[in-house]
Design a protein around this motif. Structure first.
Motif, PDB file in Angstrom:
ATOM      1  N   ILE A   1       0.835  -1.198   0.000  1.00  0.00           N
ATOM      2  CA  ILE A   1       0.000   0.000   0.000  1.00  0.00           C
ATOM      3  C   ILE A   1       0.869   1.247   0.000  1.00  0.00           C
ATOM      4  O   ILE A   1       0.637   2.190  -0.760  1.00  0.00           O
ATOM      5  CB  ILE A   1      -0.936   0.014   1.222  1.00  0.00           C
ATOM      6  N   ASP A   2       1.889   1.255   0.858  1.00  0.00           N
ATOM      7  CA  ASP A   2       2.791   2.411   0.920  1.00  0.00           C
ATOM      8  C   ASP A   2       3.526   2.605  -0.400  1.00  0.00           C
ATOM      9  O   ASP A   2       3.748   3.733  -0.843  1.00  0.00           O
ATOM     10  CB  ASP A   2       3.791   2.245   2.061  1.00  0.00           C
ATOM     11  N   ALA A   3       3.915   1.500  -1.035  1.00  0.00           N
ATOM     12  CA  ALA A   3       4.633   1.591  -2.304  1.00  0.00           C
ATOM     13  C   ALA A   3       3.741   2.196  -3.387  1.00  0.00           C
ATOM     14  O   ALA A   3       4.185   3.039  -4.181  1.00  0.00           O
ATOM     15  CB  ALA A   3       5.126   0.213  -2.730  1.00  0.00           C
ATOM     16  N   LEU A   4       2.482   1.779  -3.405  1.00  0.00           N
ATOM     17  CA  LEU A   4       1.562   2.288  -4.422  1.00  0.00           C
ATOM     18  C   LEU A   4       1.183   3.745  -4.178  1.00  0.00           C
ATOM     19  O   LEU A   4       0.793   4.459  -5.117  1.00  0.00           O
ATOM     20  CB  LEU A   4       0.293   1.432  -4.458  1.00  0.00           C
ATOM     21  N   ASN A   5       1.306   4.195  -2.945  1.00  0.00           N
ATOM     22  CA  ASN A   5       0.945   5.575  -2.607  1.00  0.00           C
ATOM     23  C   ASN A   5       2.130   6.534  -2.639  1.00  0.00           C
ATOM     24  O   ASN A   5       2.021   7.666  -2.165  1.00  0.00           O
ATOM     25  CB  ASN A   5       0.281   5.618  -1.228  1.00  0.00           C
TER      26      ASN A   5
ATOM     27  N   TRP B   1      15.292  -5.801  -9.042  1.00  0.00           N
ATOM     28  CA  TRP B   1      15.546  -4.530  -8.367  1.00  0.00           C
ATOM     29  C   TRP B   1      14.821  -4.514  -7.025  1.00  0.00           C
ATOM     30  O   TRP B   1      15.317  -3.950  -6.047  1.00  0.00           O
ATOM     31  CB  TRP B   1      15.069  -3.366  -9.224  1.00  0.00           C
ATOM     32  N   LEU B   2      13.645  -5.121  -6.982  1.00  0.00           N
ATOM     33  CA  LEU B   2      12.866  -5.242  -5.756  1.00  0.00           C
ATOM     34  C   LEU B   2      12.538  -6.718  -5.536  1.00  0.00           C
ATOM     35  O   LEU B   2      12.813  -7.557  -6.391  1.00  0.00           O
ATOM     36  CB  LEU B   2      11.571  -4.420  -5.843  1.00  0.00           C
ATOM     37  N   CYS B   3      11.948  -7.020  -4.388  1.00  0.00           N
ATOM     38  CA  CYS B   3      11.547  -8.398  -4.112  1.00  0.00           C
ATOM     39  C   CYS B   3      10.330  -8.407  -3.207  1.00  0.00           C
ATOM     40  O   CYS B   3      10.035  -7.412  -2.531  1.00  0.00           O
ATOM     41  CB  CYS B   3      12.693  -9.182  -3.464  1.00  0.00           C
ATOM     42  N   HIS B   4       9.607  -9.505  -3.223  1.00  0.00           N
ATOM     43  CA  HIS B   4       8.511  -9.719  -2.286  1.00  0.00           C
ATOM     44  C   HIS B   4       9.073 -10.490  -1.087  1.00  0.00           C
ATOM     45  O   HIS B   4       9.689 -11.535  -1.253  1.00  0.00           O
ATOM     46  CB  HIS B   4       7.381 -10.517  -2.930  1.00  0.00           C
ATOM     47  N   THR B   5       8.893  -9.965   0.104  1.00  0.00           N
ATOM     48  CA  THR B   5       9.414 -10.615   1.299  1.00  0.00           C
ATOM     49  C   THR B   5       8.430 -11.670   1.800  1.00  0.00           C
ATOM     50  O   THR B   5       7.248 -11.647   1.441  1.00  0.00           O
ATOM     51  CB  THR B   5       9.655  -9.588   2.414  1.00  0.00           C
ATOM     52  N   PRO B   6       8.885 -12.596   2.638  1.00  0.00           N
ATOM     53  CA  PRO B   6       7.978 -13.599   3.212  1.00  0.00           C
ATOM     54  C   PRO B   6       6.843 -12.974   4.020  1.00  0.00           C
ATOM     55  O   PRO B   6       5.788 -13.584   4.184  1.00  0.00           O
ATOM     56  CB  PRO B   6       8.909 -14.428   4.116  1.00  0.00           C
ATOM     57  N   GLU B   7       7.066 -11.759   4.516  1.00  0.00           N
ATOM     58  CA  GLU B   7       6.029 -11.073   5.295  1.00  0.00           C
ATOM     59  C   GLU B   7       4.994 -10.390   4.418  1.00  0.00           C
ATOM     60  O   GLU B   7       4.061  -9.774   4.917  1.00  0.00           O
ATOM     61  CB  GLU B   7       6.674 -10.029   6.212  1.00  0.00           C
ATOM     62  N   GLY B   8       5.163 -10.471   3.100  1.00  0.00           N
ATOM     63  CA  GLY B   8       4.208  -9.869   2.197  1.00  0.00           C
ATOM     64  C   GLY B   8       4.485  -8.407   1.885  1.00  0.00           C
ATOM     65  O   GLY B   8       3.611  -7.719   1.342  1.00  0.00           O
ATOM     66  N   THR B   9       5.673  -7.928   2.208  1.00  0.00           N
ATOM     67  CA  THR B   9       6.031  -6.549   1.928  1.00  0.00           C
ATOM     68  C   THR B   9       6.984  -6.495   0.729  1.00  0.00           C
ATOM     69  O   THR B   9       7.332  -7.520   0.156  1.00  0.00           O
ATOM     70  CB  THR B   9       6.700  -5.896   3.145  1.00  0.00           C
TER      71      THR B   9
END
Length: 317
Positions: A121-125, A171-179
């Motif tokens: 959410i923070d990334a999209l905002n 460049w980015l990744c999805h973490t196990p915590e969903g962030t």
């Protein structure tokens, strides 16, 4: 002049076609083409890296290794060593996409809790207009700045697609915590930018502490990577104190990898100074894009042997 053979070419081509590789993946390729495993033939492996980097220096590139702060694993990749305007022309990303990436990076590195990631959410905002200088200082005093149409028309769905693309490109990744966290490619290419952006260094390895454990003392900026903390705990065999302020360090570390001391392909020639004792809001460099997409670290690295790794498990205490 150093002459590279087909074995050197294979290593280079593997990194060019596949992108950043985990250490064990590159080791396997090396073993397949040479018949020797790097851990038992460290000198020969280092000699290959030295020869490759000597030749790549003519095209202002180098093979570099770094430690992925998300899991503690070592990875290798090819990076551009000169951040200039000509290099930026090689990027496939648009201005809004680069602005979004810059915003995500800034949000991650400015987090004083060193989580190393932000929510979707923070990334999209992320406010894209904050990432692009649109007016001169004199114009900004006369009236509000005008956002470029490309940024103003960048929709939420386009942001989502961009984040997915940045994850695919490492460049980015999805973490196990969903962030959303930094990918291996960011840790490789932005190494020198991290050091110049005010990010507190890890008290153990002196690399930028993008993700790690933060000292509980409110006035202390000390950070230790989770894998470095695990190493320190294993060496002390008990409770440890903060290397900076001396208070007892209440640790809780997850299963990671432990670093053993050794030379590093990217070890800097001089140690960097520690950050101050007061917490400061870290300002992200607006020229970061020049060091990101095709314009890697301008800090030349010395080639040497990679770090030896031992795997160890530690339960949170």
């Amino acid at each position: 002049m150093t002459v590279l053979n087909w074995k050197h070419h294979t290593l280079i081509q593997a990194l060019m076609s596949r992108g950043p590789l985990k250490e064990e993946e590159l080791f396997k390729i090396f073993a397949d083409v040479t018949g020797k495993y790097p851990q038992g033939n460290k000198r020969e492996f280092n000699d290959y890296l030295l020869k490759i980097n000597k030749e790549l220096s003519y095209v202002q590139m180098e093979m570099r290794c770094c430690r992925n702060q998300n899991d503690g694993g070592v990875c290798y990749g090819l990076v551009n060593t000169v951040p200039d305007d000509q290099s930026k022309l090689g990027t496939k990303y648009s201005v809004p996409q680069i602005a979004l990436f810059k915003g995500v990076i800034e949000a991650i590195v400015q987090d004083v809790t060193a989580q190393g990631s932000i929510s979707n959410i923070d990334a999209l905002n992320i406010r894209l207009e904050n990432q692009v200088q649109t007016v001169t200082e004199s114009e900004s005093q006369e009236g509000p700045s005008q956002m470029p149409p490309a940024l103003r028309n960048f929709s939420m769905s386009q942001k989502e697609k961009t984040l997915d693309e940045l994850v695919r490109d490492n460049w980015l990744c999805h973490t196990p915590e969903g962030t959303i966290g930094l990918g291996a490619r960011s840790y490789l290419d932005l190494r020198s930018w991290f050091h110049s952006s005010g990010i507190p260094s890890c008290e153990v390895c002196n690399e930028a502490g993008v993700k790690g454990k933060v000292c509980q003392n409110e006035g202390c900026t000390a950070r230790i990577h989770h894998y470095c903390l695990e190493k320190k705990i294993s060496q002390s065999r008990g409770e440890i104190v903060c290397p900076s302020c001396g208070i007892q360090w209440h640790h809780g570390v997850a299963k990671t990898e432990v670093i053993e001391e050794g030379e590093d392909l990217n070890e800097p020639s001089q140690s960097r100074p520690r950050t101050g004792s007061k917490r400061k809001k870290m300002k992200a460099n607006k020229n970061m894009a020049a060091e990101t997409f095709g314009c890697g670290s301008s800090q030349n690295s010395q080639s040497g042997s990679g770090r030896r790794i031992t795997r160890a498990s530690a339960r949170s205490s």
